[in-house]
Design a protein around this motif. Structure first.
Motif, PDB file in Angstrom:
ATOM      1  N   GLU A   1       6.386 -29.733 -30.583  1.00  0.00           N
ATOM      2  CA  GLU A   1       6.977 -30.105 -29.301  1.00  0.00           C
ATOM      3  C   GLU A   1       5.959 -29.988 -28.174  1.00  0.00           C
ATOM      4  OE1 GLU A   1      10.325 -27.541 -28.976  1.00  0.00           O
ATOM      5  OE2 GLU A   1      11.558 -28.680 -30.394  1.00  0.00           O
ATOM      6  N   LEU A   2       5.178 -28.912 -28.186  1.00  0.00           N
ATOM      7  CA  LEU A   2       4.140 -28.747 -27.175  1.00  0.00           C
ATOM      8  C   LEU A   2       3.075 -29.835 -27.290  1.00  0.00           C
ATOM      9  CD1 LEU A   2       3.553 -24.872 -27.117  1.00  0.00           C
ATOM     10  CD2 LEU A   2       4.558 -26.278 -25.317  1.00  0.00           C
ATOM     11  N   ALA A   3       2.707 -30.172 -28.547  1.00  0.00           N
ATOM     12  CA  ALA A   3       1.697 -31.215 -28.762  1.00  0.00           C
ATOM     13  C   ALA A   3       2.192 -32.564 -28.247  1.00  0.00           C
ATOM     14  CB  ALA A   3       1.349 -31.301 -30.246  1.00  0.00           C
ATOM     15  N   MET A   4       3.463 -32.887 -28.520  1.00  0.00           N
ATOM     16  CA  MET A   4       4.021 -34.152 -28.046  1.00  0.00           C
ATOM     17  C   MET A   4       4.063 -34.185 -26.525  1.00  0.00           C
ATOM     18  SD  MET A   4       7.121 -34.942 -30.718  1.00  0.00           S
ATOM     19  CE  MET A   4       7.542 -36.430 -29.795  1.00  0.00           C
TER      20      MET A   4
ATOM     21  N   VAL B   1       0.624 -34.947 -25.358  1.00  0.00           N
ATOM     22  CA  VAL B   1       0.266 -36.347 -25.600  1.00  0.00           C
ATOM     23  C   VAL B   1       0.840 -37.239 -24.512  1.00  0.00           C
ATOM     24  CG1 VAL B   1       0.667 -38.318 -27.129  1.00  0.00           C
ATOM     25  CG2 VAL B   1      -0.064 -36.142 -28.082  1.00  0.00           C
ATOM     26  N   PHE B   2       2.128 -37.034 -24.196  1.00  0.00           N
ATOM     27  CA  PHE B   2       2.743 -37.858 -23.164  1.00  0.00           C
ATOM     28  C   PHE B   2       2.132 -37.586 -21.793  1.00  0.00           C
ATOM     29  CE2 PHE B   2       6.321 -38.241 -26.219  1.00  0.00           C
ATOM     30  CZ  PHE B   2       6.383 -39.629 -26.236  1.00  0.00           C
ATOM     31  N   LEU B   3       1.735 -36.333 -21.559  1.00  0.00           N
ATOM     32  CA  LEU B   3       1.115 -36.003 -20.281  1.00  0.00           C
ATOM     33  C   LEU B   3      -0.261 -36.649 -20.148  1.00  0.00           C
ATOM     34  CD1 LEU B   3       1.314 -34.350 -17.649  1.00  0.00           C
ATOM     35  CD2 LEU B   3       0.229 -32.456 -18.869  1.00  0.00           C
ATOM     36  N   VAL B   4      -1.052 -36.586 -21.215  1.00  0.00           N
ATOM     37  CA  VAL B   4      -2.413 -37.130 -21.176  1.00  0.00           C
ATOM     38  C   VAL B   4      -2.400 -38.653 -21.162  1.00  0.00           C
ATOM     39  CG1 VAL B   4      -4.577 -37.306 -22.467  1.00  0.00           C
ATOM     40  CG2 VAL B   4      -3.422 -35.089 -22.260  1.00  0.00           C
ATOM     41  N   TYR B   5      -1.484 -39.249 -21.936  1.00  0.00           N
ATOM     42  CA  TYR B   5      -1.483 -40.704 -22.075  1.00  0.00           C
ATOM     43  C   TYR B   5      -0.398 -41.375 -21.235  1.00  0.00           C
ATOM     44  CZ  TYR B   5      -4.627 -40.142 -26.055  1.00  0.00           C
ATOM     45  OH  TYR B   5      -5.706 -39.841 -26.849  1.00  0.00           O
ATOM     46  N   SER B   6       0.022 -40.723 -20.164  1.00  0.00           N
ATOM     47  CA  SER B   6       1.099 -41.294 -19.344  1.00  0.00           C
ATOM     48  C   SER B   6       0.703 -42.652 -18.765  1.00  0.00           C
ATOM     49  CB  SER B   6       1.462 -40.323 -18.218  1.00  0.00           C
ATOM     50  OG  SER B   6       0.323 -40.029 -17.423  1.00  0.00           O
ATOM     51  N   ARG B   7      -0.547 -42.791 -18.308  1.00  0.00           N
ATOM     52  CA  ARG B   7      -0.986 -44.069 -17.758  1.00  0.00           C
ATOM     53  C   ARG B   7      -1.178 -45.104 -18.855  1.00  0.00           C
ATOM     54  NH1 ARG B   7      -5.479 -42.267 -13.158  1.00  0.00           N
ATOM     55  NH2 ARG B   7      -4.040 -41.002 -11.885  1.00  0.00           N
TER      56      ARG B   7
ATOM     57  N   ALA C   1      14.168 -32.679 -20.116  1.00  0.00           N
ATOM     58  CA  ALA C   1      15.025 -31.545 -19.759  1.00  0.00           C
ATOM     59  C   ALA C   1      15.708 -30.970 -20.997  1.00  0.00           C
ATOM     60  CB  ALA C   1      16.059 -31.979 -18.734  1.00  0.00           C
ATOM     61  N   GLY C   2      16.157 -31.868 -21.900  1.00  0.00           N
ATOM     62  CA  GLY C   2      16.779 -31.392 -23.132  1.00  0.00           C
ATOM     63  C   GLY C   2      15.807 -30.659 -24.038  1.00  0.00           C
ATOM     64  N   VAL C   3      14.575 -31.180 -24.129  1.00  0.00           N
ATOM     65  CA  VAL C   3      13.563 -30.537 -24.967  1.00  0.00           C
ATOM     66  C   VAL C   3      13.199 -29.164 -24.420  1.00  0.00           C
ATOM     67  CG1 VAL C   3      11.169 -30.685 -25.755  1.00  0.00           C
ATOM     68  CG2 VAL C   3      12.629 -32.705 -25.858  1.00  0.00           C
ATOM     69  N   VAL C   4      13.083 -29.036 -23.092  1.00  0.00           N
ATOM     70  CA  VAL C   4      12.778 -27.746 -22.482  1.00  0.00           C
ATOM     71  C   VAL C   4      13.891 -26.740 -22.761  1.00  0.00           C
ATOM     72  CG1 VAL C   4      12.515 -26.549 -20.275  1.00  0.00           C
ATOM     73  CG2 VAL C   4      11.281 -28.673 -20.680  1.00  0.00           C
ATOM     74  N   THR C   5      15.140 -27.183 -22.676  1.00  0.00           N
ATOM     75  CA  THR C   5      16.274 -26.300 -22.965  1.00  0.00           C
ATOM     76  C   THR C   5      16.231 -25.809 -24.404  1.00  0.00           C
ATOM     77  OG1 THR C   5      17.638 -27.471 -21.341  1.00  0.00           O
ATOM     78  CG2 THR C   5      18.787 -26.117 -22.974  1.00  0.00           C
TER      79      THR C   5
END
Length: 232
Positions: A96-99, A102-108, A201-205
């Motif tokens: 989950e942290l890795a995903m 990935v989304f944070l780094v490759y957002s653009r 938000a669901g993943v953080v919960t």
């Protein structure tokens, strides 16, 4: 550790895992609902995680199975199940942290994938025969109708061959008819951004619940180990 503390920890871990299991089941159901009711599944193909339903179904299924193991381990006081659950949960949290990274780094880059896929779908639509690629055509028409947009960046993308789904009137029975001016790229990007916010938000919960489960498992497992209990 006395028996009352053990029972309290057992009840807590069962409760937390049951809540996590319900969250996972809800995530799977919500992902399946999105898959069945989405009108643009064939338009986004280059980067599958960009489609929220796929991520929801995969993540929810794994969480459901892992949490079910935790519930059984707590009920049966089985050390093998508890340590297996702990390891799987730890791996799941790392994934989950890795995903998230990935989304944070490759957002653009995700936005570039998104735009390229829409342009590819539009070109296929324009070059197809009347009876060809009906799924893609229906999906593109549905997007234009539901989001009140036309083309990827605007109606000019259609180069004069504008489909009826771009029309601003319903039913569209005037010639020439008015078309939506805004492109679908911005509309869909904003829609996906909202979905990712809810999914995040669901993943953080779930991550918080999973971390609490790991914290409870450690003292319970140590107690069973000292007492030589829990293998059966």
């Amino acid at each position: 550790m006395n028996r009352s503390c053990v029972n309290c920890l057992k009840g807590l871990i069962i409760f937390l895992n049951f809540i996590c299991w319900l969250c996972g089941a809800f995530v799977v159901a919500f992902g399946e609902f999105q898959m069945m009711h989405s009108k643009f599944g064939s338009l986004i193909t280059s980067f599958w995680p960009i489609y929220p339903a796929n991520t929801l179904v995969v993540t929810g299924t794994i969480v459901t199975c892992v949490c079910y193991l935790g519930v059984l381990g707590g009920l049966k006081e089985n050390r093998c199940m508890l340590i297996t659950f702990f390891i799987l949960l730890f791996i799941l949290m790392l994934v989950e942290l890795a995903m998230a990274c990935v989304f944070l780094v490759y957002s653009r880059e995700i936005d570039s994938f998104f735009e390229a896929d829409l342009m590819r779908s539009l070109e296929i639509y324009k070059q197809s025969d009347p009876d060809g690629n009906l799924t893609l055509k229906n999906d593109f028409d549905a997007v234009q109708y539901l989001f009140r947009c036309c083309g990827v960046h605007g109606e000019a993308d259609w180069e004069g061959n504008i489909p009826i789904s771009c029309c601003t009137e319903d039913p569209c029975n005037t010639v020439p008819h008015l078309n939506w001016k805004e492109g679908c790229h911005i509309k869909l990007r904003n829609w996906f951004a909202g979905n990712f916010l809810s999914t995040g938000a669901g993943v953080v919960t779930m991550f918080i619940i999973q971390f609490a489960c790991m914290c409870v498992i450690i003292p319970l497992f140590c107690h069973f180990s000292r007492q030589r209990l829990g293998y059966l």
